[in-house]
Design a protein around this motif. Sequence first.
Motif, PDB file in Angstrom:
ATOM      1  N   ALA A 124       2.538  50.366 -50.863  1.00  0.00           N
ATOM      2  CA  ALA A 124       2.143  49.261 -50.415  1.00  0.00           C
ATOM      3  C   ALA A 124       1.328  48.471 -49.862  1.00  0.00           C
ATOM      4  CB  ALA A 124       2.965  49.015 -49.275  1.00  0.00           C
ATOM      5  N   LYS A 125       0.700  47.076 -50.943  1.00  0.00           N
ATOM      6  CA  LYS A 125      -0.466  46.526 -51.655  1.00  0.00           C
ATOM      7  C   LYS A 125      -1.331  46.321 -49.814  1.00  0.00           C
ATOM      8  CE  LYS A 125       0.239  43.932 -55.403  1.00  0.00           C
ATOM      9  NZ  LYS A 125       0.489  42.892 -55.721  1.00  0.00           N
ATOM     10  N   ARG A 126       0.147  46.205 -49.065  1.00  0.00           N
ATOM     11  CA  ARG A 126      -0.736  46.052 -47.733  1.00  0.00           C
ATOM     12  C   ARG A 126       0.371  46.167 -46.306  1.00  0.00           C
ATOM     13  NH1 ARG A 126      -3.609  39.854 -46.624  1.00  0.00           N
ATOM     14  NH2 ARG A 126      -4.380  40.590 -44.806  1.00  0.00           N
TER      15      ARG A 126
ATOM     16  N   LEU B 108       3.629  43.760 -48.017  1.00  0.00           N
ATOM     17  CA  LEU B 108       3.258  43.571 -49.400  1.00  0.00           C
ATOM     18  C   LEU B 108       3.504  44.544 -50.335  1.00  0.00           C
ATOM     19  CD1 LEU B 108       0.150  40.807 -47.937  1.00  0.00           C
ATOM     20  CD2 LEU B 108       2.710  40.717 -47.898  1.00  0.00           C
ATOM     21  N   GLY B 109       4.166  43.698 -51.358  1.00  0.00           N
ATOM     22  CA  GLY B 109       3.557  44.862 -52.624  1.00  0.00           C
ATOM     23  C   GLY B 109       5.019  45.740 -53.341  1.00  0.00           C
TER      24      GLY B 109
ATOM     25  N   GLY C 145       8.488  40.394 -52.937  1.00  0.00           N
ATOM     26  CA  GLY C 145       7.070  40.983 -52.350  1.00  0.00           C
ATOM     27  C   GLY C 145       6.515  41.211 -51.037  1.00  0.00           C
ATOM     28  N   GLN C 146       7.512  40.875 -50.366  1.00  0.00           N
ATOM     29  CA  GLN C 146       6.539  39.932 -48.896  1.00  0.00           C
ATOM     30  C   GLN C 146       8.033  40.163 -47.382  1.00  0.00           C
ATOM     31  OE1 GLN C 146       5.616  36.189 -45.786  1.00  0.00           O
ATOM     32  NE2 GLN C 146       3.885  36.839 -47.799  1.00  0.00           N
TER      33      GLN C 146
ATOM     34  N   LYS D 165       6.582  31.837 -54.340  1.00  0.00           N
ATOM     35  CA  LYS D 165       7.161  33.128 -54.630  1.00  0.00           C
ATOM     36  C   LYS D 165       8.084  33.449 -55.256  1.00  0.00           C
ATOM     37  CE  LYS D 165       2.657  34.218 -52.558  1.00  0.00           C
ATOM     38  NZ  LYS D 165       2.368  34.590 -51.236  1.00  0.00           N
TER      39      LYS D 165
END
Length: 293
Positions: A182-184, A132-133, A159-160, A281
Amino acid sequence: MKAYIFPGQGAQFTGMGLDLYENSPLAQGLFEQANQILGFPITDIMFEGTAEQLKETKVTQPAIFLHSVILAKTLGANFKPEMVAGHSLGEFSALVANGVLSFEDGLKLVSKRAMAMQKACEAQESTMAAVLGLEDVVVEEICENIDGVVVAANYNCPGQLVISGETSAIDKACEVLKGKGAKRALKLPVGGAFHSPLMEPAREELAAAINNTTFNEPICPVYQNVVAKAVDNADEIKENLIAQLTAPVRWTQTIQQMIADGGTEFIEVGPGKVLQGLMRKIDRNVAASGVVV
């Protein structure tokens, strides 16, 4: 234009399809037919099974297919698709909905696909991870520079992105991706590396089954995962369906193309609301809803 979209693996839940079975004689008949075709009472697991039982690939894929296709069939004359698409497994539901495959042939292929994928998963330690991100191009570049098999597998929304491959390569990629912001970058609880080169044995097995199945001309275009554009030729549909097992699911690009081609109302047919969430999204300005049973 009205577009119908069909979910893939991960949308299952305990009790799925029970309301359809109890409220529609048509649905009841199709569920009973499915039990006969599969050779085991899948309805028992769908209606009363545990989340663990529903997670088994040989159950999950036919269960989601059945929920989606039977729900579409109960809409009767109200079901008038002008374009269809399905996320991974959901592409088979979409092909029954637009007349390319019969209910029986679609279910047999989905069952064959599930078994072949399960076998490929057991042959090599592999997995998938959600990232993510980060921009798609950054994720793709990092995957290319990791030792071992790791590829971009599901372009779900901006973003995913889900990556897929050998477990050791996925672990290394997740480390690097987090370092790049990366956020995750989180491993998913899946059986193996779907939509990667590691699914090649399953692709070969499924190809034989698909090539022995009658594919009709569609009543409306299907937007396929592999090419992310409208396809209305039965032979091309076959080729793309076979390629899908080892190629990425280009969902973001598919939805963007459907919108560009005139899709104004998107209706998710099947368990859950995953695709409606992704729609918001991808493009907040387009109407997305589910079927009310």
